[in-house]
Design a protein around this motif. Structure first.
Motif, mmCIF file in Angstrom:
data_model
loop_
_atom_site.group_PDB
_atom_site.id
_atom_site.type_symbol
_atom_site.label_atom_id
_atom_site.label_comp_id
_atom_site.label_asym_id
_atom_site.label_seq_id
_atom_site.Cartn_x
_atom_site.Cartn_y
_atom_site.Cartn_z
ATOM 1 N N MET A 86 0.841 -1.207 0.000
ATOM 2 C CA MET A 86 0.000 0.000 0.000
ATOM 3 C C MET A 86 0.869 1.247 0.000
ATOM 4 O O MET A 86 1.965 1.253 0.543
ATOM 5 N N LYS A 87 0.321 2.290 -0.598
ATOM 6 C CA LYS A 87 0.989 3.598 -0.591
ATOM 7 C C LYS A 87 0.116 4.542 0.209
ATOM 8 O O LYS A 87 -1.068 4.693 -0.074
ATOM 9 N N GLU B 267 -1.077 8.169 1.374
ATOM 10 C CA GLU B 267 -1.063 9.577 0.960
ATOM 11 C C GLU B 267 -1.285 10.490 2.158
ATOM 12 O O GLU B 267 -1.334 11.707 2.000
ATOM 13 N N MET C 73 -4.068 15.519 3.034
ATOM 14 C CA MET C 73 -4.812 14.272 2.866
ATOM 15 C C MET C 73 -4.925 13.574 4.229
ATOM 16 O O MET C 73 -3.951 13.454 4.952
ATOM 17 N N ARG C 74 -6.125 13.078 4.546
ATOM 18 C CA ARG C 74 -6.321 12.503 5.870
ATOM 19 C C ARG C 74 -6.558 11.007 5.889
ATOM 20 O O ARG C 74 -6.340 10.367 6.898
ATOM 21 N N GLU D 71 -5.197 5.682 1.561
ATOM 22 C CA GLU D 71 -4.175 4.665 1.355
ATOM 23 C C GLU D 71 -4.547 3.923 0.083
ATOM 24 O O GLU D 71 -5.679 3.470 -0.060
ATOM 25 N N ILE D 72 -3.596 3.812 -0.828
ATOM 26 C CA ILE D 72 -3.884 3.203 -2.121
ATOM 27 C C ILE D 72 -3.282 1.796 -2.154
ATOM 28 O O ILE D 72 -2.122 1.601 -1.802
ATOM 29 N N ALA D 73 -4.081 0.834 -2.595
ATOM 30 C CA ALA D 73 -3.633 -0.569 -2.680
ATOM 31 C C ALA D 73 -2.854 -0.770 -3.985
ATOM 32 O O ALA D 73 -3.324 -1.391 -4.932
ATOM 33 N N ILE D 74 -1.646 -0.208 -3.978
ATOM 34 C CA ILE D 74 -0.764 -0.219 -5.148
ATOM 35 C C ILE D 74 -0.576 -1.627 -5.728
ATOM 36 O O ILE D 74 -0.628 -1.820 -6.940
ATOM 37 N N ASP E 217 -2.470 -4.207 -5.662
ATOM 38 C CA ASP E 217 -3.661 -4.650 -6.399
ATOM 39 C C ASP E 217 -3.763 -3.929 -7.742
ATOM 40 O O ASP E 217 -4.181 -4.524 -8.743
ATOM 41 N N GLU E 218 -3.414 -2.655 -7.759
ATOM 42 C CA GLU E 218 -3.485 -1.901 -9.020
ATOM 43 C C GLU E 218 -2.452 -2.422 -10.025
ATOM 44 O O GLU E 218 -2.723 -2.492 -11.225
ATOM 45 N N ILE E 219 -1.284 -2.791 -9.537
ATOM 46 C CA ILE E 219 -0.248 -3.346 -10.434
ATOM 47 C C ILE E 219 -0.695 -4.704 -10.976
ATOM 48 O O ILE E 219 -0.536 -5.003 -12.165
ATOM 49 N N LEU F 192 -1.817 -8.180 4.256
ATOM 50 C CA LEU F 192 -2.407 -7.023 4.947
ATOM 51 C C LEU F 192 -3.458 -6.317 4.088
ATOM 52 O O LEU F 192 -4.180 -5.442 4.574
ATOM 53 N N LEU F 193 -3.555 -6.691 2.802
ATOM 54 C CA LEU F 193 -4.621 -6.132 1.962
ATOM 55 C C LEU F 193 -5.968 -6.797 2.242
ATOM 56 O O LEU F 193 -7.011 -6.282 1.848
ATOM 57 N N ALA G 105 -7.542 1.766 -1.078
ATOM 58 C CA ALA G 105 -8.429 2.162 -2.166
ATOM 59 C C ALA G 105 -7.791 1.792 -3.496
ATOM 60 O O ALA G 105 -6.581 1.593 -3.593
ATOM 61 N N ALA H 219 -7.347 1.219 -12.819
ATOM 62 C CA ALA H 219 -6.354 0.907 -11.772
ATOM 63 C C ALA H 219 -4.941 1.131 -12.304
ATOM 64 O O ALA H 219 -4.085 1.717 -11.621
#
Lengths: 246, 246
Positions: free
Chosen positions: A175-176, A178, A189-190, A193-196, A198-200, A235-236, B162, B202
């Motif tokens: 995860m990344k 922000e 940004m509060r 969190e981006i599930a990098i 999964d996107e890849i 952890l995802l 996300a 994505a």
């Protein structure tokens, strides 16, 4: 620019040795430091398990009951139960479980496609470990520093159509965050969190495919991978106490 | 090979006219026939709505009640309710609704980041229509035949972090069916439908970003787009009678 590159010439893999041999042979002139190798779990599971010959299964009472309820083959339900930590939901001709990799999906991710006729395969129990092993192999044999993602294609609770996700990760944070970064207007940004990972994995599926045109190995090049951070796809998986839908 | 290309030099967009002017100017020497343009909805929503000045909102009784329950600002809850078709779930400090675009997500997708300080923006009511309009603009002004995807970044019911999804689609089928195709062993695929548009969104997010480094416009080049098929992101929303989790 990010490039998504199909690793060509991968035969139907028939053993663990051939799996690694194919990686070494086909990646040697292709893979570069900083690349992310996305591996579909299917060829690995086919040669290392979990894989079952459907007709040899002996269904438990639970499998027989569920099979009646769902109007399905009790031998196939038995495979699903053996590869699950927990049955999460039953309904509408489908059984949703948490599989041994911790992913909640239909049929524990058990798949008859690309398993060989009469066989069904599941996902590896510890795909993060598999990702680390492949990453280490590439480091030792090919002297390249890369990240590795093990992928699977799953359905989703609230959206139609399946997408590829990361079930194992090594060499890159899953995860990344922000949080604390500023937007275009200086707003902090509060929550993001981006599930990098999964996107890849999703990006890789565009070339990986599901059928006989498929290639299990895809390189993602040009994404600034973070070798620090939590290299852990588990952890995802949203933990039970965070699940809003049950 | 697929390339993911960031469209550079996009300023902070301040009007609908400037939105289209930026597209025309920055895409002219970059976009090619067959490309897929992924647009974050944010810059569009900022100049065309839905956008609200938070302090000017007058909360309804329902918003006041919900705000108490969730310990949140009733004016922000009012914005969420105005942009929702249905409240799906309330719990753990979050409100899940189906927004006007039909997507089930936290806070109807209402976002204070990149909205301008003191403002909150939602997603367009008909992002498929927006995608068609942008595609038509590119066809007329730049004489290129492309696909367009409008994207948003949302959380997921069963996974942490996300991901970017497609909320609007034009010029490409939102899903790819594998049904009837053969796998490596000749087994005929029976269930697989892949949410291609979500996977492309994505992939784009890897360069699109969420913060002040963000670029709202990303090109995906080299994916064999299907100009036929259902150009409709709304069909990716799982309809109520198919939802397994409520």
């Amino acid at each position: 620019m990010i490039s998504i590159i199909k690793v060509p010439n991968i035969p139907i893999i028939k053993s663990v040795k051939q799996f690694y041999f194919s990686l070494e042979n086909e990646l040697n002139n292709l893979i570069m430091d900083g690349d992310i190798l996305v591996c579909a779990h299917t060829p690995w599971s086919r040669v290392n398990g979990p894989i079952y010959k459907i007709e040899e299964m002996v269904p438990s009472n639970e499998a027989i009951e569920l099979a009646k309820e769902l109007d399905k083959d009790p031998k196939k339900i038995e495979i699903i139960l053996q590869l699950s930590n927990e049955v999460v939901k039953i309904g509408r001709n489908v059984i949703i479980t948490e599989n041994k990799a911790g992913v909640i999906c239909a049929n524990a991710g058990v798949d008859e496609s690309n398993a060989g006729l009469g066989y069904a395969l599941g996902v590896p129990e510890d795909p993060d470990k598999l990702a680390r092993e492949i990453r280490q192999f590439i480091k030792e044999k090919l002297r390249r520093q890369v990240a590795v993602i093990i992928s699977d294609t799953v359905g989703r609770a609230l959206r139609r159509g399946a997408v590829n996700i990361a079930i194992g990760v090594a060499g890159i944070a899953a995860m990344k965050s922000e949080i604390g970064k500023k937007d275009l207007f200086g707003y902090e940004m509060r929550v993001s969190e981006i599930a990098i990972a999964d996107e890849i994995a999703a990006a890789a599926e565009l070339l990986q495919g599901q059928t006989n045109e498929a290639s299990p190995f895809i390189l993602v090049r040009g994404y600034p991978i973070n070798f620090e951070g939590e290299e852990n796809a588990r952890l995802l998986n949203r933990p039970k106490n965070e699940r809003l839908f049950n």
